[in-house]
Design an enzyme around this catalytic site. Structure first.
Site, PDB file in Angstrom:
ATOM      1  N   LYS A   1      33.067  43.236  28.903  1.00  0.00           N
ATOM      2  CA  LYS A   1      32.978  42.252  27.812  1.00  0.00           C
ATOM      3  C   LYS A   1      31.919  41.238  28.209  1.00  0.00           C
ATOM      4  O   LYS A   1      31.680  41.014  29.390  1.00  0.00           O
ATOM      5  CB  LYS A   1      34.310  41.531  27.631  1.00  0.00           C
TER       6      LYS A   1
ATOM      7  N   ASP B   1      31.563  41.399  18.658  1.00  0.00           N
ATOM      8  CA  ASP B   1      32.891  40.766  18.687  1.00  0.00           C
ATOM      9  C   ASP B   1      32.729  39.488  17.855  1.00  0.00           C
ATOM     10  O   ASP B   1      31.806  39.419  17.014  1.00  0.00           O
ATOM     11  CB  ASP B   1      33.332  40.476  20.133  1.00  0.00           C
TER      12      ASP B   1
HETATM   13  P1  NDP Z   1      34.060  37.651  13.245  1.00  0.00           P
HETATM   14  O1  NDP Z   1      33.159  36.720  13.940  1.00  0.00           O
HETATM   15  O2  NDP Z   1      33.532  38.598  12.262  1.00  0.00           O
HETATM   16  O3  NDP Z   1      35.220  36.830  12.521  1.00  0.00           O
HETATM   17  C1  NDP Z   1      36.047  35.992  13.239  1.00  0.00           C
HETATM   18  C2  NDP Z   1      37.003  35.310  12.284  1.00  0.00           C
HETATM   19  O4  NDP Z   1      38.015  34.651  13.019  1.00  0.00           O
HETATM   20  C3  NDP Z   1      36.322  34.260  11.434  1.00  0.00           C
HETATM   21  O5  NDP Z   1      36.993  34.155  10.214  1.00  0.00           O
HETATM   22  C4  NDP Z   1      36.512  33.008  12.278  1.00  0.00           C
HETATM   23  O6  NDP Z   1      36.462  31.800  11.557  1.00  0.00           O
HETATM   24  C5  NDP Z   1      37.884  33.234  12.832  1.00  0.00           C
HETATM   25  N1  NDP Z   1      38.006  32.557  14.132  1.00  0.00           N
HETATM   26  C6  NDP Z   1      37.220  32.746  15.224  1.00  0.00           C
HETATM   27  N2  NDP Z   1      37.570  31.920  16.201  1.00  0.00           N
HETATM   28  C7  NDP Z   1      38.592  31.203  15.712  1.00  0.00           C
HETATM   29  C8  NDP Z   1      39.394  30.193  16.279  1.00  0.00           C
HETATM   30  N3  NDP Z   1      39.189  29.741  17.521  1.00  0.00           N
HETATM   31  N4  NDP Z   1      40.381  29.691  15.500  1.00  0.00           N
HETATM   32  C9  NDP Z   1      40.591  30.143  14.232  1.00  0.00           C
HETATM   33  N5  NDP Z   1      39.837  31.094  13.647  1.00  0.00           N
HETATM   34  C10 NDP Z   1      38.881  31.624  14.397  1.00  0.00           C
HETATM   35  O7  NDP Z   1      34.851  38.415  14.401  1.00  0.00           O
HETATM   36  P2  NDP Z   1      35.704  39.766  14.323  1.00  0.00           P
HETATM   37  O8  NDP Z   1      36.343  39.911  12.999  1.00  0.00           O
HETATM   38  O9  NDP Z   1      34.858  40.857  14.839  1.00  0.00           O
HETATM   39  O10 NDP Z   1      36.826  39.492  15.435  1.00  0.00           O
HETATM   40  C11 NDP Z   1      38.108  38.979  15.128  1.00  0.00           C
HETATM   41  C12 NDP Z   1      39.084  39.353  16.236  1.00  0.00           C
HETATM   42  O11 NDP Z   1      39.147  40.778  16.350  1.00  0.00           O
HETATM   43  C13 NDP Z   1      38.712  38.845  17.630  1.00  0.00           C
HETATM   44  O12 NDP Z   1      39.912  38.575  18.334  1.00  0.00           O
HETATM   45  C14 NDP Z   1      38.025  40.049  18.259  1.00  0.00           C
HETATM   46  O13 NDP Z   1      38.076  40.018  19.665  1.00  0.00           O
HETATM   47  C15 NDP Z   1      38.884  41.158  17.693  1.00  0.00           C
HETATM   48  N6  NDP Z   1      38.295  42.503  17.711  1.00  0.00           N
HETATM   49  C16 NDP Z   1      37.091  42.745  17.107  1.00  0.00           C
HETATM   50  C17 NDP Z   1      36.576  44.023  17.114  1.00  0.00           C
HETATM   51  C18 NDP Z   1      35.316  44.363  16.407  1.00  0.00           C
HETATM   52  O14 NDP Z   1      34.972  45.555  16.384  1.00  0.00           O
HETATM   53  N7  NDP Z   1      34.604  43.428  15.806  1.00  0.00           N
HETATM   54  C19 NDP Z   1      37.266  45.133  17.811  1.00  0.00           C
HETATM   55  C20 NDP Z   1      38.562  44.776  18.330  1.00  0.00           C
HETATM   56  C21 NDP Z   1      39.026  43.501  18.291  1.00  0.00           C
HETATM   57  P3  NDP Z   1      35.188  30.830  11.704  1.00  0.00           P
HETATM   58  O15 NDP Z   1      34.171  31.398  10.777  1.00  0.00           O
HETATM   59  O16 NDP Z   1      35.693  29.493  11.290  1.00  0.00           O
HETATM   60  O17 NDP Z   1      34.763  30.873  13.128  1.00  0.00           O
HETATM   61  O1  2IT Z   2      37.454  44.069  21.359  1.00  0.00           O
HETATM   62  C1  2IT Z   2      36.854  45.123  21.063  1.00  0.00           C
HETATM   63  O2  2IT Z   2      37.360  46.232  21.236  1.00  0.00           O
HETATM   64  C2  2IT Z   2      35.511  45.016  20.473  1.00  0.00           C
HETATM   65  N1  2IT Z   2      35.035  43.905  20.245  1.00  0.00           N
HETATM   66  C3  2IT Z   2      34.710  46.255  20.186  1.00  0.00           C
HETATM   67  C4  2IT Z   2      34.084  46.784  21.430  1.00  0.00           C
HETATM   68  C5  2IT Z   2      33.105  47.918  21.243  1.00  0.00           C
HETATM   69  O3  2IT Z   2      32.488  48.269  22.260  1.00  0.00           O
HETATM   70  O4  2IT Z   2      32.974  48.451  20.146  1.00  0.00           O
END
Ligand code: NDP
Ligand code: 2IT
Length: 453
Positions: free
Chosen positions: A126, A166
């Site tokens: 990460k 992420d």
């Molecule tokens: P994005 O940046 O696309 O979206 C993040 C969302 O979460 C936004 O709506 C953001 O709001 C909100 N957010 C972020 N930080 C905070 C916080 N501290 N408090 C409240 N709201 C918050 O990210 P993703 O959708 O990709 O990721 C969301 C979650 O999913 C994370 O935990 C990530 O690790 C996990 N994840 C993502 C993967 C991926 O493929 N993208 C894979 C597996 C897990 P704001 O705009 O206000 O920041």
């Molecule tokens: O938390 C996660 O699994 C991710 N942000 C995606 C990682 C990846 O390599 O696709």
């Protein structure tokens, strides 16, 4: 807690001081693995868990960059290369002001088990930066991404370490990062996943984490001969994971009534239908606006500000059947978990990484609801990243149907592994133990095979 886990955690807290999220992630896994170590003394004597806890390599670097007004900025860049027992380091990059070493170590640690569960050959890693992309122009984002990659490029590679997105890192950022990598290395390889479709990306990768979390929920419901049809769902976040979670819930006949960002959430009693979801996608992905604006367009919905320091998050206090936390870590505390259960929620599928605090998890487990922890439920994203790597190696893209079929099968198999491992180690229905043990065994056996390295 056993004496072994107590003493292990005392050592982790001393050696990795002031990293509470990392301690939290390690403690949960150690508690699940304790019984495995009792049954397999060879893992204990080879100190497998102790070795997994220690990152293989941590890279920390300065990221100086100049914005479009000529001002100099300095951010911190990180890449945690956690474990390469079963494949190259693999995991996302997070750009968010809260990013620090402890948060990235928790994420890299979780990634090791998650990637193992997918059954694809990927180790865990990460990275990211404390850079805040919010409100910044495309030009500033590009300058930062190029500055970040101007150091990261020497540490990564398609057979070494393959970053992805992420929080704060989506298709736009991956494009800028890939562009500079390609220029510096003078090679076109699948060094990053989440790429654009024209230049090596995979169909379904943007959708994969959200779709996967919903497929996982459907699998859990299937153990009770139920489906998502007609279920009311709470979704947090409004980014990549939240959007495609909402889309797949709609596909399967469910109703989503909430979305949020770090400032607040909207509650739409009538449900977020496809037209409203398209509006959210345009609002978040193109205009990069705030979720509050939803209520300007859809007057029936109610916006409520979220105070991060309040006793509970009102988003989790609505009548529903299922919850899909899809924003960030520790967004459901014990009080939130009680509120969920009180409001009828009996399925929680974690799209985010570690969104539930340990005492929140305890509440959900005590109530015996269907609780799918992030490292199992959100593994669909990295799984399709693995499929993107396969397509890049083959130099042949697969169809949308092919990738989606594989994603569904992977999520079904992860669910099956969780159920089987929970049963085998005496805690039927406990997806936390099932995921931790299932993820651990493959990595542990590979580390034994490869000796003390
Ligand atoms: P994005 O940046 O696309 O979206 C993040 C969302 O979460 C936004 O709506 C953001 O709001 C909100 N957010 C972020 N930080 C905070 C916080 N501290 N408090 C409240 N709201 C918050 O990210 P993703 O959708 O990709 O990721 C969301 C979650 O999913 C994370 O935990 C990530 O690790 C996990 N994840 C993502 C993967 C991926 O493929 N993208 C894979 C597996 C897990 P704001 O705009 O206000 O920041
Ligand atoms: O938390 C996660 O699994 C991710 N942000 C995606 C990682 C990846 O390599 O696709």
């Amino acid at each position: 807690m056993s004496e072994y886990v107590k003493s292990l955690m005392a050592e982790v807290r001393a050696k990795h001081a002031a990293q509470p999220e990392f301690h939290q992630a390690v403690e949960e896994v150690a508690e699940s693995i304790d019984i495995v170590l009792d049954r397999h003394p060879e893992y204990r004597s080879a100190k497998i868990l102790e070795r997994i806890i220690e990152p293989e390599r941590v890279i920390i670097f300065r990221v100086p960059w100049i914005d479009d007004q000529g001002e100099v900025h300095i951010n911190i860049g990180y890449r945690i290369e956690m474990n390469s027992a079963i494949g190259p380091y693999k995991g996302g990059l997070r750009f968010h002001p809260s990013v620090n070493l402890g948060i990235l170590k928790f994420l890299a640690f979780e990634q090791v088990f998650k990637n193992s569960l997918t059954s694809l050959p990927m180790g865990g890693g990460k990275g990211g930066s404390d850079f805040d992309p919010k409100g910044k122009s495309d030009l500033k984002i590009m300058r930062f991404c190029h500055a970040f990659m101007s150091e990261l490029f020497r540490h990564i590679g398609p057979n070494t370490d393959v970053p992805a997105g992420d929080i704060g890192v989506g298709g736009r950022e991956i494009g800028y990062l890939f562009g500079l990598y390609k220029k510096l290395r003078n090679e076109f390889t699948g060094v990053l996943t989440g790429k654009g479709l024209n230049w090596g990306g995979s169909l379904i990768r943007p959708e994969a984490t959200g779709y996967g979390a919903v497929y996982f929920a459907a699998e859990m419901l299937g153990t009770k001969n139920e489906t998502l049809e007609g279920k009311t769902c709470l979704v947090s976040g409004s980014g990549n994971v939240a959007q495609y979670t909402t889309e797949k819930i709609l596909d399967l006949g469910g109703k989503v009534v909430t979305l949020s960002d770090s400032n607040g959430y909207i509650h739409d009693e009538e449900g977020i239908d496809r037209e409203k979801l398209a509006y959210v996608m345009e609002l978040k992905n193109v205009r990069r606006g705030r979720i509050k604006e939803y209520t300007d367009k859809y007057k029936n919905a109610v916006y409520t500000a979220i105070d991060a320091n309040a006793e509970f998050n009102p988003l989790w206090n609505h009548k529903a059947d299922c919850a899909f936390p899809s924003a960030t870590q520790n967004e459901i505390n014990a009080k939130d978990a009680q509120n969920l259960v009180k409001n009828g929620v009996y399925v929680v599928s974690e799209g985010a990484n570690m969104p539930t605090t340990p005492d929140g998890v305890e509440v959900l487990m005590d109530k015996k609801i269907l609780y799918g922890p992030g490292k199992a439920a959100n593994a669909g994203g990295v799984a399709v990243s693995g499929l993107e790597m396969s397509q890049n190696s083959q130099r042949l893209p697969w169809t949308r149907e092919e990738v989606d079929k594989r994603l569904q099968l992977i999520m079904k198999n992860i669910h099956g592994t969780c159920v089987e491992m929970a049963d085998r180690f005496g805690t039927p229905g406990n997806y936390v133990n099932g995921a931790n043990i299932g993820g651990f065994l493959k990595v542990a056996d590979s580390m034994i095979d490869q000796g003390v390295v």
